[in-house]
Design a protein around this motif. Structure first.
Motif: not given
Length: 136
Positions: A69-74, A79-81
């Motif tokens: 999720i972090i990789d995708f949304f970065s 991404v904060k959290r």
């Protein structure tokens, strides 16, 4: 890369400039969803949504990890959290999460450009959210 998602090439411009140019062709449509349990009026709720840096992500695979999720949304900003939705009894993922960014611009970019894309072989659905609250 994100500029590929909006169908253009960055060329001499950076990807953020390409996104701004792509914004000319996109119109943000306010979601009809209203959280009646929020304790806010409809107007207060929409005002909170407009100033929020949080995105609700639905239709996630139960096997999608926080790192995915972090990789995708970065792609849209830092991404904060990430707050994964968990089944309250079994404590296992249940197909949704909240992604919080540092800026409203990054939040808006995520909703515009990542909504309805595929993550972990599932078409995800994004909406702006008024913000994560414990026990919600």
């Amino acid at each position: 890369q994100l500029w590929q998602l909006v169908g253009g090439t960055a060329g001499a411009l950076g990807w953020r400039e390409s996104l701004r140019m792509a914004d000319l062709y996109c119109q943000y449509e306010r979601s009809p969803y209203f959280d009646r349990h929020s304790g806010m009026s409809l107007q207060e709720y929409h005002k909170a949504i407009e100033s929020s840096t949080c995105v609700y992500v639905g239709n996630l695979s139960y096997y999608t990890t926080e790192n995915q999720i972090i990789d995708f949304f970065s792609r849209c900003g830092e991404v904060k959290r990430v707050v994964m939705g968990l089944d309250k009894f079994q404590k296992t993922p249940c197909g949704f999460c909240f992604v919080e960014y540092y800026t409203q611009d990054d939040t808006e970019a995520a909703v515009r450009y990542l909504n309805n894309l595929r993550l972990d072989d599932r078409q995800i659905r994004l909406d702006r959210d008024s913000g994560f609250a414990e026990g919600r």
